[in-house]
Motif scaffolding. Structure first.
Motif, mmCIF file in Angstrom:
data_model
loop_
_atom_site.group_PDB
_atom_site.id
_atom_site.type_symbol
_atom_site.label_atom_id
_atom_site.label_comp_id
_atom_site.label_asym_id
_atom_site.label_seq_id
_atom_site.Cartn_x
_atom_site.Cartn_y
_atom_site.Cartn_z
ATOM 1 N N LEU A 177 45.384 49.696 55.334
ATOM 2 C CA LEU A 177 45.273 48.063 55.246
ATOM 3 C C LEU A 177 47.262 47.478 55.745
ATOM 4 C CD1 LEU A 177 44.462 45.028 54.590
ATOM 5 C CD2 LEU A 177 44.669 45.174 52.398
ATOM 6 N N ASP A 178 47.038 46.836 56.301
ATOM 7 C CA ASP A 178 48.840 46.342 57.058
ATOM 8 C C ASP A 178 49.112 45.075 56.248
ATOM 9 O OD1 ASP A 178 51.261 45.825 58.431
ATOM 10 O OD2 ASP A 178 50.760 46.826 60.379
ATOM 11 N N THR A 179 49.784 44.783 55.293
ATOM 12 C CA THR A 179 50.379 44.238 54.528
ATOM 13 C C THR A 179 51.316 42.917 55.463
ATOM 14 O OG1 THR A 179 52.296 44.175 53.531
ATOM 15 C CG2 THR A 179 50.099 44.747 52.123
ATOM 16 N N LYS A 180 51.014 43.088 56.799
ATOM 17 C CA LYS A 180 52.081 42.330 57.442
ATOM 18 C C LYS A 180 51.692 41.507 58.536
ATOM 19 C CE LYS A 180 55.122 43.632 61.745
ATOM 20 N NZ LYS A 180 56.843 42.229 60.771
ATOM 21 N N PHE A 181 50.256 42.006 58.330
ATOM 22 C CA PHE A 181 49.579 40.904 59.615
ATOM 23 C C PHE A 181 48.023 40.812 58.243
ATOM 24 C CE2 PHE A 181 50.645 44.123 62.542
ATOM 25 C CZ PHE A 181 51.671 43.501 62.655
ATOM 26 N N ASP A 182 48.033 41.280 57.173
ATOM 27 C CA ASP A 182 47.293 40.439 55.942
ATOM 28 C C ASP A 182 47.496 39.118 55.939
ATOM 29 O OD1 ASP A 182 44.978 40.863 54.698
ATOM 30 O OD2 ASP A 182 45.942 40.983 52.800
ATOM 31 N N GLN A 183 46.491 38.382 55.908
ATOM 32 C CA GLN A 183 46.578 37.061 55.553
ATOM 33 C C GLN A 183 45.999 36.414 53.989
ATOM 34 O OE1 GLN A 183 47.682 34.887 56.943
ATOM 35 N NE2 GLN A 183 48.114 36.364 58.859
ATOM 36 N N GLY A 184 45.019 38.115 53.626
ATOM 37 C CA GLY A 184 44.969 37.543 51.893
ATOM 38 C C GLY A 184 43.475 37.322 51.311
ATOM 39 N N GLU A 185 42.506 37.011 52.910
ATOM 40 C CA GLU A 185 41.396 36.983 52.699
ATOM 41 C C GLU A 185 41.317 37.874 51.508
ATOM 42 O OE1 GLU A 185 42.619 37.482 55.636
ATOM 43 O OE2 GLU A 185 42.748 35.941 56.467
ATOM 44 N N GLY A 186 41.045 38.948 51.624
ATOM 45 C CA GLY A 186 40.490 39.615 51.355
ATOM 46 C C GLY A 186 40.893 39.987 49.850
ATOM 47 N N THR A 187 42.425 40.131 49.421
ATOM 48 C CA THR A 187 42.832 39.546 48.042
ATOM 49 C C THR A 187 41.386 38.384 47.131
ATOM 50 O OG1 THR A 187 44.259 40.557 48.752
ATOM 51 C CG2 THR A 187 44.614 39.160 47.136
ATOM 52 N N ALA A 188 41.609 37.399 47.954
ATOM 53 C CA ALA A 188 41.504 35.692 47.261
ATOM 54 C C ALA A 188 40.365 36.183 46.822
ATOM 55 C CB ALA A 188 42.013 35.021 48.778
ATOM 56 N N GLU A 189 39.268 37.208 47.746
ATOM 57 C CA GLU A 189 38.055 36.695 47.367
ATOM 58 C C GLU A 189 37.230 38.066 46.024
ATOM 59 O OE1 GLU A 189 35.618 38.659 50.837
ATOM 60 O OE2 GLU A 189 35.689 37.495 51.819
ATOM 61 N N ALA A 190 38.615 38.756 45.966
ATOM 62 C CA ALA A 190 38.451 39.433 44.810
ATOM 63 C C ALA A 190 38.735 38.917 44.214
ATOM 64 C CB ALA A 190 39.141 40.832 45.563
ATOM 65 N N TRP A 191 39.735 38.596 43.340
ATOM 66 C CA TRP A 191 40.387 37.705 42.677
ATOM 67 C C TRP A 191 39.244 36.927 42.773
ATOM 68 C CZ3 TRP A 191 43.215 39.315 38.964
ATOM 69 C CH2 TRP A 191 44.114 40.087 39.080
ATOM 70 N N GLU A 192 38.354 35.985 43.098
ATOM 71 C CA GLU A 192 37.727 34.469 42.744
ATOM 72 C C GLU A 192 35.882 35.642 42.120
ATOM 73 O OE1 GLU A 192 35.462 31.131 42.850
ATOM 74 O OE2 GLU A 192 38.061 31.614 42.950
ATOM 75 N N LEU A 193 35.700 36.723 42.644
ATOM 76 C CA LEU A 193 34.727 37.685 42.116
ATOM 77 C C LEU A 193 35.390 37.528 40.743
ATOM 78 C CD1 LEU A 193 33.934 39.721 44.910
ATOM 79 C CD2 LEU A 193 32.179 38.009 43.898
ATOM 80 N N MET A 194 36.924 37.777 40.505
ATOM 81 C CA MET A 194 36.746 38.179 39.306
ATOM 82 C C MET A 194 37.249 37.515 38.336
ATOM 83 S SD MET A 194 37.900 40.774 36.963
ATOM 84 C CE MET A 194 38.680 42.241 37.103
ATOM 85 N N LEU A 195 37.351 36.064 38.716
ATOM 86 C CA LEU A 195 36.972 34.814 37.875
ATOM 87 C C LEU A 195 35.860 34.532 37.050
ATOM 88 C CD1 LEU A 195 40.655 33.466 39.639
ATOM 89 C CD2 LEU A 195 40.403 34.577 37.595
ATOM 90 N N SER A 196 35.599 34.542 38.502
ATOM 91 C CA SER A 196 33.606 34.250 38.551
ATOM 92 C C SER A 196 33.152 34.424 36.667
ATOM 93 C CB SER A 196 33.287 34.096 39.350
ATOM 94 O OG SER A 196 32.884 35.615 39.657
ATOM 95 N N ARG A 197 33.357 35.898 36.850
ATOM 96 C CA ARG A 197 32.698 36.712 34.758
ATOM 97 C C ARG A 197 33.593 36.016 33.788
ATOM 98 N NH1 ARG A 197 34.470 42.234 36.720
ATOM 99 N NH2 ARG A 197 33.133 42.884 38.677
ATOM 100 N N VAL A 198 35.018 35.368 33.921
ATOM 101 C CA VAL A 198 35.676 34.238 33.118
ATOM 102 C C VAL A 198 34.001 33.203 32.844
ATOM 103 C CG1 VAL A 198 37.575 33.890 32.381
ATOM 104 C CG2 VAL A 198 37.491 35.241 33.052
ATOM 105 N N ARG A 199 34.324 32.751 33.915
ATOM 106 C CA ARG A 199 33.671 31.330 33.801
ATOM 107 C C ARG A 199 32.473 30.979 33.528
ATOM 108 N NH1 ARG A 199 35.079 31.207 39.970
ATOM 109 N NH2 ARG A 199 37.960 30.012 39.399
ATOM 110 N N ARG A 200 31.823 32.331 33.483
ATOM 111 C CA ARG A 200 30.355 32.491 32.796
ATOM 112 C C ARG A 200 30.012 32.023 31.635
ATOM 113 N NH1 ARG A 200 29.144 38.142 35.475
ATOM 114 N NH2 ARG A 200 28.788 38.044 37.959
#
Length: 229
Positions: A206-229
């Protein structure tokens, strides 16, 4: 006090913390340094991650990153200080710096030697295909139940990247079929959740020079959804 068994620890992800040991030479140019991470739940070790940082393009500028000794996984998506790494558009025909980096990385053996051969060798196009010149290799990983899932893995990786890889970096993960280094299948799954793509039979990148962070945002949203349950 006797540590609690892992099974008795709550699965609340807000209880996860990271303890980091950063090893780098004092006097020599830090061409290669090690980030050893212990993953804890309520103070009890539940896993570990090692990242080997190989600096080709100059690395982070002074003050580009900081790491507190105790860092919560749930601090949110880490904010990167994108201090510009020294960019080099062309590789010299005889690149002594790249050769030195390849030699040092190969000396660690295991998956690091595979990365050195497939990304940094004269025969491989390797690093020339990517925008980033610095490399962060994730080569060892373990995580106990009930934490051993791709979402938690991806968020742990994301936290380490936010601290160890300020600027542009090529993140490298082993394919699950690579032996040694612990749970490489889970490490691959975490990397893929961050949108790492297969480069060879053994490497995901994964090249962070071109990565826009979509995968990172999705992973953290999935993690945070566990807290909201």
């Amino acid at each position: 006090m006797t540590p609690q068994p892992t099974a008795a620890i709550t699965t609340d992800p807000t209880r996860l913390t990271l303890r980091v040991e950063h090893t780098a030479p004092l006097l020599d140019l830090p061409v290669l340094d090690i980030w050893q991470v212990q993953i804890q739940a309520e103070g009890n070790p539940v896993g570990s991650l090692r990242a080997v940082r190989a600096l080709y393009g100059g690395g982070p500028q002074n003050g580009a990153y900081t790491w507190n000794e105790g860092c919560s996984v749930m601090d949110g998506v880490p904010s990167l200080d994108l201090a510009a790494a020294a960019e080099q558009d062309l590789f010299p025909e005889e690149d002594k710096q790249l050769a030195d980096l390849r030699s040092r990385l190969s000396a660690w053996g295991g998956f690091c030697a595979v990365v050195a051969e497939q990304l940094l060798s004269d025969e491989a196009v390797g690093l020339r295909e990517w925008g980033s010149r610095n490399v962060l290799v994730f080569d060892q990983f373990s995580l106990s139940a009930p934490w051993n899932d791709p979402v938690t893995t991806a968020c742990v990786i994301s936290s380490v990247v936010g601290q160890a890889a300020a600027g542009d970096f090529l993140l490298v993960f082993p394919a699950g079929t690579v032996t040694g280094g612990g749970d490489t299948a889970l490490l691959e799954a975490g990397g893929r959740l961050l949108w790492a793509e297969q480069y060879t039979d053994h490497l995901y990148c994964l090249d962070t020079k071109f990565d826009q962070g979509e995968g990172t945002a999705e992973a953290w949203e999935l993690m945070l959804s566990r807290v909201r349950r």
